[in-house]
Design an enzyme around this catalytic site. Structure first.
Site, mmCIF file in Angstrom:
data_model
loop_
_atom_site.group_PDB
_atom_site.id
_atom_site.type_symbol
_atom_site.label_atom_id
_atom_site.label_comp_id
_atom_site.label_asym_id
_atom_site.label_seq_id
_atom_site.Cartn_x
_atom_site.Cartn_y
_atom_site.Cartn_z
ATOM 1 N N ASP A 66 -3.992 6.970 -8.758
ATOM 2 C CA ASP A 66 -4.047 6.125 -7.564
ATOM 3 C C ASP A 66 -3.942 4.673 -8.032
ATOM 4 O O ASP A 66 -4.680 4.245 -8.922
ATOM 5 C CB ASP A 66 -5.360 6.349 -6.806
ATOM 6 C CG ASP A 66 -5.326 5.728 -5.418
ATOM 7 O OD1 ASP A 66 -4.737 6.331 -4.518
ATOM 8 O OD2 ASP A 66 -5.890 4.627 -5.246
ATOM 9 N N ASN A 74 1.645 -5.856 -2.039
ATOM 10 C CA ASN A 74 2.374 -5.820 -0.767
ATOM 11 C C ASN A 74 2.134 -7.082 0.056
ATOM 12 O O ASN A 74 3.061 -7.712 0.571
ATOM 13 C CB ASN A 74 1.957 -4.598 0.045
ATOM 14 C CG ASN A 74 2.904 -3.426 -0.106
ATOM 15 O OD1 ASN A 74 4.082 -3.605 -0.348
ATOM 16 N ND2 ASN A 74 2.382 -2.230 0.035
ATOM 17 N N HIS A 79 6.832 -6.103 0.931
ATOM 18 C CA HIS A 79 6.941 -4.655 0.776
ATOM 19 C C HIS A 79 7.969 -4.258 -0.268
ATOM 20 O O HIS A 79 7.856 -3.189 -0.883
ATOM 21 C CB HIS A 79 7.279 -4.011 2.124
ATOM 22 C CG HIS A 79 6.135 -4.038 3.090
ATOM 23 N ND1 HIS A 79 5.015 -3.258 2.930
ATOM 24 C CD2 HIS A 79 5.939 -4.773 4.219
ATOM 25 C CE1 HIS A 79 4.169 -3.487 3.929
ATOM 26 N NE2 HIS A 79 4.699 -4.407 4.716
ATOM 27 N N ASP A 83 7.407 -1.542 -3.109
ATOM 28 C CA ASP A 83 8.323 -0.455 -3.449
ATOM 29 C C ASP A 83 8.661 -0.480 -4.939
ATOM 30 O O ASP A 83 8.780 0.579 -5.575
ATOM 31 C CB ASP A 83 9.609 -0.570 -2.628
ATOM 32 C CG ASP A 83 9.417 -0.166 -1.176
ATOM 33 O OD1 ASP A 83 8.360 0.413 -0.855
ATOM 34 O OD2 ASP A 83 10.327 -0.430 -0.365
ATOM 35 N N ASP A 111 0.434 5.536 -2.393
ATOM 36 C CA ASP A 111 0.405 5.143 -3.806
ATOM 37 C C ASP A 111 -0.385 6.150 -4.643
ATOM 38 O O ASP A 111 -1.005 5.793 -5.639
ATOM 39 C CB ASP A 111 -0.189 3.739 -3.971
ATOM 40 C CG ASP A 111 -1.618 3.625 -3.457
ATOM 41 O OD1 ASP A 111 -2.025 4.482 -2.652
ATOM 42 O OD2 ASP A 111 -2.319 2.677 -3.849
#
Length: 221
Positions: A66, A74, A79, A83, A111
């Protein structure tokens, strides 16, 4: 004879066409089972392949990853940067399992990632987890700058559990999840479930997840 030869020759393109069609269909099916952003297997495809590894090998480590600080990336950089962080993590996991029929990795969603690796010798487990954590948390390039995310990794080795239902993938994933959460509470890093205190649960959910609470507080191992 000539008619038979003509028919056979005419059938060659047809057979070749069906072969190409079958190959394209196979590739489409496999593509549908891959996460489009990272190229890793989707949850269902990962679980199917991880289950096969558990059935065939005595020492399989199940890993949950995680990302830490992903939301901040972000929010701060957009974003597209998020990504890029997911793609970099996917690349790290792909590097770990590349070319091996004894390992599989997947993106479970958001994630959160998972992997299952059959080990020839369990003594290699700390080296594997340390290397994976170092690679995921290494800087990645985006928008002309170096960015980083943290990672909390939980792992459990199948041979650390008694044989039987305790070695089912669902059980191992739950234990890896508990170990991962212990690592997260400690600020990140990696944690082996063999050295992780069992978490309490509330209404079937691990205490500490959103929507649960407890009056007891456990310290990270």
């Amino acid at each position: 004879m000539s008619e038979l030869m003509f028919a056979a020759a005419a059938g060659v393109p047809l057979a070749a066409g069906w072969s190409v069609h079958a190959l394209r269909l196979t590739r489409r099916i496999e593509s549908a089972r891959r996460d489009p952003l990272t190229g890793l297997w989707t949850r269902e495809a990962f679980e199917r392949r991880a289950g096969r590894l558990l059935a065939r090998h005595p020492h399989v480590v199940v890993v949950l990853v995680d990302l830490d600080g992903f939301k901040a990336v972000n929010d701060t950089h957009g974003h597209a940067a998020g990504d890029a962080a997911l793609q970099a993590t996917g690349a790290s996991l792909n590097d770990m399992v590349a070319g091996s029929r004894r390992a599989v990795a997947g993106r479970l969603g958001g994630d959160e990632f998972a992997a299952a690796v059959a080990l020839a010798n369990p003594v290699a487990l700390p080296w594997l987890l340390r290397g994976l954590h170092d690679e995921i948390t290494a800087p990645f390039r985006h928008g002309g700058r170096d960015l980083t995310v943290g990672a909390s990794i939980g792992a459990v080795l199948s041979s650390d559990l008694p044989e039987g239902g305790g070695r089912e993938l669902s059980v191992l994933l739950r234990m890896a999840d508990e170990a991962m959460y212990t690592a997260k509470r400690g600020g990140g890093g990696w944690q082996n479930a063999a050295f992780t205190p069992r978490s309490t649960t509330t209404a079937g959910r691990r205490t500490g997840r959103a929507g649960t609470h407890t009056t007891q507080r456990r310290e990270a191992a």
